[in-house]
Design a protein around this motif. Structure first.
Motif, PDB file in Angstrom:
ATOM      1  N   THR A   1      43.004  49.197  36.549  1.00  0.00           N
ATOM      2  CA  THR A   1      42.533  47.806  36.649  1.00  0.00           C
ATOM      3  C   THR A   1      41.032  47.701  36.920  1.00  0.00           C
ATOM      4  O   THR A   1      40.349  48.695  37.159  1.00  0.00           O
ATOM      5  N   TRP A   2      40.550  46.474  36.888  1.00  0.00           N
ATOM      6  CA  TRP A   2      39.125  46.202  37.066  1.00  0.00           C
ATOM      7  C   TRP A   2      38.700  46.194  38.536  1.00  0.00           C
ATOM      8  O   TRP A   2      37.682  46.767  38.901  1.00  0.00           O
ATOM      9  N   SER A   3      39.474  45.530  39.383  1.00  0.00           N
ATOM     10  CA  SER A   3      39.022  45.340  40.771  1.00  0.00           C
ATOM     11  C   SER A   3      40.015  45.813  41.819  1.00  0.00           C
ATOM     12  O   SER A   3      39.808  45.598  43.005  1.00  0.00           O
ATOM     13  N   HIS A   4      41.100  46.479  41.381  1.00  0.00           N
ATOM     14  CA  HIS A   4      42.037  47.118  42.303  1.00  0.00           C
ATOM     15  C   HIS A   4      42.772  46.134  43.204  1.00  0.00           C
ATOM     16  O   HIS A   4      42.935  46.372  44.397  1.00  0.00           O
ATOM     17  N   GLY A   5      43.232  45.043  42.647  1.00  0.00           N
ATOM     18  CA  GLY A   5      44.075  44.122  43.401  1.00  0.00           C
ATOM     19  C   GLY A   5      45.536  44.332  43.057  1.00  0.00           C
ATOM     20  O   GLY A   5      45.886  44.759  41.958  1.00  0.00           O
ATOM     21  N   GLY A   6      46.426  44.053  44.011  1.00  0.00           N
ATOM     22  CA  GLY A   6      47.854  44.146  43.749  1.00  0.00           C
ATOM     23  C   GLY A   6      48.240  43.217  42.611  1.00  0.00           C
ATOM     24  O   GLY A   6      47.997  42.008  42.680  1.00  0.00           O
ATOM     25  N   LEU A   7      48.841  43.735  41.566  1.00  0.00           N
ATOM     26  CA  LEU A   7      49.080  42.928  40.371  1.00  0.00           C
ATOM     27  C   LEU A   7      50.112  41.827  40.587  1.00  0.00           C
ATOM     28  O   LEU A   7      50.054  40.792  39.932  1.00  0.00           O
ATOM     29  N   THR A   8      51.049  42.021  41.509  1.00  0.00           N
ATOM     30  CA  THR A   8      52.022  40.949  41.744  1.00  0.00           C
ATOM     31  C   THR A   8      51.383  39.746  42.430  1.00  0.00           C
ATOM     32  O   THR A   8      51.948  38.654  42.416  1.00  0.00           O
ATOM     33  N   THR A   9      50.205  39.937  43.003  1.00  0.00           N
ATOM     34  CA  THR A   9      49.506  38.824  43.667  1.00  0.00           C
ATOM     35  C   THR A   9      48.611  38.054  42.707  1.00  0.00           C
ATOM     36  O   THR A   9      47.956  37.094  43.118  1.00  0.00           O
ATOM     37  N   LEU A  10      48.572  38.482  41.437  1.00  0.00           N
ATOM     38  CA  LEU A  10      47.699  37.858  40.451  1.00  0.00           C
ATOM     39  C   LEU A  10      48.506  37.025  39.467  1.00  0.00           C
ATOM     40  O   LEU A  10      49.680  37.302  39.211  1.00  0.00           O
ATOM     41  N   THR A  11      47.869  36.012  38.890  1.00  0.00           N
ATOM     42  CA  THR A  11      48.509  35.213  37.847  1.00  0.00           C
ATOM     43  C   THR A  11      48.621  36.027  36.571  1.00  0.00           C
ATOM     44  O   THR A  11      47.987  37.085  36.422  1.00  0.00           O
ATOM     45  N   ASN A  12      49.414  35.530  35.634  1.00  0.00           N
ATOM     46  CA  ASN A  12      49.560  36.222  34.349  1.00  0.00           C
ATOM     47  C   ASN A  12      48.206  36.451  33.681  1.00  0.00           C
ATOM     48  O   ASN A  12      47.916  37.540  33.176  1.00  0.00           O
ATOM     49  N   GLU A  13      47.393  35.396  33.668  1.00  0.00           N
ATOM     50  CA  GLU A  13      46.084  35.482  33.016  1.00  0.00           C
ATOM     51  C   GLU A  13      45.172  36.463  33.726  1.00  0.00           C
ATOM     52  O   GLU A  13      44.400  37.181  33.088  1.00  0.00           O
ATOM     53  N   GLN A  14      45.246  36.503  35.049  1.00  0.00           N
ATOM     54  CA  GLN A  14      44.409  37.440  35.804  1.00  0.00           C
ATOM     55  C   GLN A  14      44.801  38.890  35.531  1.00  0.00           C
ATOM     56  O   GLN A  14      43.944  39.775  35.448  1.00  0.00           O
ATOM     57  N   ILE A  15      46.100  39.135  35.376  1.00  0.00           N
ATOM     58  CA  ILE A  15      46.552  40.494  35.061  1.00  0.00           C
ATOM     59  C   ILE A  15      45.976  40.934  33.714  1.00  0.00           C
ATOM     60  O   ILE A  15      45.460  42.051  33.578  1.00  0.00           O
ATOM     61  N   VAL A  16      46.045  40.050  32.722  1.00  0.00           N
ATOM     62  CA  VAL A  16      45.497  40.368  31.402  1.00  0.00           C
ATOM     63  C   VAL A  16      44.009  40.662  31.499  1.00  0.00           C
ATOM     64  O   VAL A  16      43.510  41.645  30.929  1.00  0.00           O
ATOM     65  N   ALA A  17      43.283  39.833  32.240  1.00  0.00           N
ATOM     66  CA  ALA A  17      41.837  40.014  32.374  1.00  0.00           C
ATOM     67  C   ALA A  17      41.502  41.335  33.061  1.00  0.00           C
ATOM     68  O   ALA A  17      40.579  42.053  32.644  1.00  0.00           O
ATOM     69  N   GLU A  18      42.242  41.680  34.112  1.00  0.00           N
ATOM     70  CA  GLU A  18      42.003  42.932  34.843  1.00  0.00           C
ATOM     71  C   GLU A  18      42.191  44.149  33.933  1.00  0.00           C
ATOM     72  O   GLU A  18      41.400  45.100  33.973  1.00  0.00           O
ATOM     73  N   ILE A  19      43.221  44.104  33.123  1.00  0.00           N
ATOM     74  CA  ILE A  19      43.526  45.241  32.257  1.00  0.00           C
ATOM     75  C   ILE A  19      42.562  45.317  31.079  1.00  0.00           C
ATOM     76  O   ILE A  19      41.980  46.375  30.778  1.00  0.00           O
ATOM     77  N   LYS A  20      42.385  44.202  30.384  1.00  0.00           N
ATOM     78  CA  LYS A  20      41.631  44.229  29.136  1.00  0.00           C
ATOM     79  C   LYS A  20      40.137  44.476  29.341  1.00  0.00           C
ATOM     80  O   LYS A  20      39.499  45.132  28.512  1.00  0.00           O
ATOM     81  N   TRP A  21      39.556  43.973  30.420  1.00  0.00           N
ATOM     82  CA  TRP A  21      38.137  44.258  30.661  1.00  0.00           C
ATOM     83  C   TRP A  21      37.936  45.747  30.967  1.00  0.00           C
ATOM     84  O   TRP A  21      36.967  46.369  30.549  1.00  0.00           O
ATOM     85  N   THR A  22      38.879  46.310  31.735  1.00  0.00           N
ATOM     86  CA  THR A  22      38.795  47.750  32.015  1.00  0.00           C
ATOM     87  C   THR A  22      38.978  48.548  30.732  1.00  0.00           C
ATOM     88  O   THR A  22      38.265  49.530  30.475  1.00  0.00           O
ATOM     89  N   GLU A  23      39.919  48.124  29.929  1.00  0.00           N
ATOM     90  CA  GLU A  23      40.149  48.770  28.643  1.00  0.00           C
ATOM     91  C   GLU A  23      38.888  48.744  27.789  1.00  0.00           C
ATOM     92  O   GLU A  23      38.520  49.744  27.159  1.00  0.00           O
ATOM     93  N   LYS A  24      38.212  47.607  27.776  1.00  0.00           N
ATOM     94  CA  LYS A  24      37.020  47.453  26.935  1.00  0.00           C
ATOM     95  C   LYS A  24      35.880  48.360  27.393  1.00  0.00           C
ATOM     96  O   LYS A  24      35.268  49.063  26.589  1.00  0.00           O
ATOM     97  N   ILE A  25      35.575  48.356  28.680  1.00  0.00           N
ATOM     98  CA  ILE A  25      34.425  49.139  29.132  1.00  0.00           C
ATOM     99  C   ILE A  25      34.686  50.634  28.945  1.00  0.00           C
ATOM    100  O   ILE A  25      33.773  51.394  28.599  1.00  0.00           O
ATOM    101  N   ILE A  26      35.933  51.060  29.116  1.00  0.00           N
ATOM    102  CA  ILE A  26      36.234  52.477  28.931  1.00  0.00           C
ATOM    103  C   ILE A  26      36.175  52.849  27.455  1.00  0.00           C
ATOM    104  O   ILE A  26      35.685  53.924  27.086  1.00  0.00           O
TER     105      ILE A  26
END
Length: 487
Positions: free
Chosen positions: A244-269
């Motif tokens: 993930t991008w910022s290391h937050g518990g994923l169950t505490t995030l909204t659906n959209e936030q989960i997508v953003a955390e994963i995809k931004w990390t995916e992009k930079i890598i």
């Protein structure tokens, strides 16, 4: 006599002028060299240089967790330092300064702020969200966080946990597709979370010297700081995965936030390495069926770790655990390794450990654990090798088949069929080929994303300019010195 004194005084002054000229031109030479790309070793030296006197009391960046652990844990590390004070040294300006000493240039403005949940209203995030079939995502509420750590899940009483949610953090529930062990007895899935960091270089060097390969679960925000180190990990044949991008518990995030955390990390890598990851470890292992389905639709396989094989090494920096205690627990796990079994067949399997490469303390501990485990017959390897996965990256990531071909153990670089092929696929050599093959990244030559924020152009020209400036400065030093000393 007066004229002689004057002459002596003049010569003394000229010699001092010559010395000053030499010092000035030497400084110019160093300055011109630092304005160009520098080696990784020089860059690391700059990144770990002592802080200015005004900020001596601040924690060093190589042990700065910044959101990697909840605030109620981080406060033990920093002695109660306020979170706002903690992040002052990680401003955009500091990120740019770090980038100026890296061989890989990252435009930080094209990525989310470091260690913060990305903005879900960003047009790119909205586009990513549209790619998900939300009709397949279970309607499970966003989990509450702890009062002192809103991004760390707060479990309800046991009798109020809904078993249909399969919430691993709160009831240890696993789905059949969750990865928690290696299918083959004696294999050891060696995994590290939270990097890349300066400490990552040390464990990579240690592993390389022993022809071992590990999986590094990468935090996107750390790539903003250390893109060179990430690329070195891949070049050394190690397997990288999502954290993930910022290391937050994923169950505490909204659906959209989960997508953003994963995809931004995916992009930079992908921008840095050309690889698209396939495996993901949710921070803290925090997942439920809602999280699992979102991750699955983005092409990810959920990885946790074997029960009893969490080293708890992250507690070392905050001094809530001691190295001998961790080693004792690890030895006890080795004595009870028969408990690592297949959930389907009950057959003996190999463990997957949870370790961290964010500090030198945890890295030094890991070296001891690797030696102890190998003495007991375990074979350390990366996750793709552990799972015998021939395609450990998504899509058309170059070289993806090579990383998982065969386990390496104790310096033995042979595959199961006896070929002299390094199991991570980096130094692939057919029988009879030269041993002087040039090392190439596990992902091959990274593909250049047209929208990439990585600027790697002009490095050759910059290096040539650097050499020219040094030659000019050196010539100037001798010319000025010779002139004054000849007077």
């Amino acid at each position: 006599m007066p004229s002689k004194d004057c002459s002596s005084s003049t010569m003394f002054s000229r010699r001092h002028l010559a010395l000053l000229a030499v010092l000035a031109l030497s400084t110019l030479s160093v300055a011109s060299a630092n304005s160009s790309p520098v080696s990784t070793e020089e860059a690391m030296a700059l990144l770990t240089r002592p802080a200015a006197a005004a900020s001596v009391s601040r924690p060093r960046n190589d042990i700065n967790y910044h959101g990697i652990v909840p605030s109620f844990l981080a406060k033990h590390i920093y002695g109660g330092i306020n979170r706002q004070e903690q992040v002052e040294d990680d401003s955009i300006e500091v990120q740019r300064e770090r980038n100026s000493h890296s061989r890989i240039r990252i435009n930080v403005d094209q990525y989310p702020p470091k260690d913060q949940i990305p903005d879900v209203n960003h047009p790119q995030v909205k586009a990513w969200v549209k790619e998900i079939d939300w009709s397949k995502v279970p309607n499970i509420p966003v989990a509450p966080g702890l009062a002192d750590a809103p991004r760390f899940p707060n479990c309800p009483p046991d009798d109020q946990v809904n078993p249909d949610h399969c919430w691993w953090s709160c009831d240890s529930c696993l789905q059949p597709e969750d990865v928690v062990s290696c299918p083959t007895e004696g294999h050891w899935g060696l995994t590290y979370d939270d990097g890349p960091s300066v400490a990552s270089k040390d464990i990579v060097k240690y592993l390389d010297e022993r022809s071992l390969s590990a999986t590094f679960f990468i935090v996107g925000s750390r790539v903003l700081e250390y893109p060179d180190i990430l690329k070195e990990q891949v070049a050394s044949g190690h397997h990288i995965a999502m954290h993930t991008w910022s290391h937050g518990g994923l169950t505490t995030l909204t659906n959209e936030q989960i997508v953003a955390e994963i995809k931004w990390t995916e992009k930079i890598i992908r921008d840095v390495t050309g690889l698209t990851m396939k495996y993901v470890r949710p921070p803290y292992g925090d997942c439920d069926n809602r999280v699992r389905e979102i991750l699955r639709q983005m092409g990810y396989i959920n990885v946790i770790w074997s029960q009893g094989w969490d080293t708890n090494d992250w507690r070392l920096p905050q001094k809530t655990i001691k190295t001998p205690d961790i080693i004792s627990t690890f030895k006890n796990a080795l004595d009870n390794i028969a408990l690592v079994k297949s959930r389907e067949t009950g057959a003996q399997e190999g463990p997957i450990t949870l370790e961290h490469d964010l500090t030198l303390q945890t890295v030094d501990l890991s070296k001891s654990l690797i030696s102890i485990g190998m003495e007991k017959g375990l074979k350390p390897m990366n996750l793709a090798q552990c799972l015998s996965d021939p395609t450990p990256y998504q899509g058309k990531s170059k070289g993806s088949a090579a990383v998982g071909q065969a386990p390496k153990s104790g310096g033995n670089n042979t595959t199961s069929d006896g070929n002299n092929t390094k199991s991570d696929g980096n130094n692939t050599k057919s029988p009879g080929s030269s041993n002087n093959s040039k090392k190439v990244p596990a992902g091959g030559a990274p593909t250049q994303d047209p929208a990439s924020a990585i600027d790697t152009k002009g490095n050759s020209a910059a290096t040539s300019l650097q050499s020219s400036l040094r030659a000019i400065a050196l010539g100037g030093i001798f010319a000025v010195a010779s002139y004054f000393l000849a007077l």
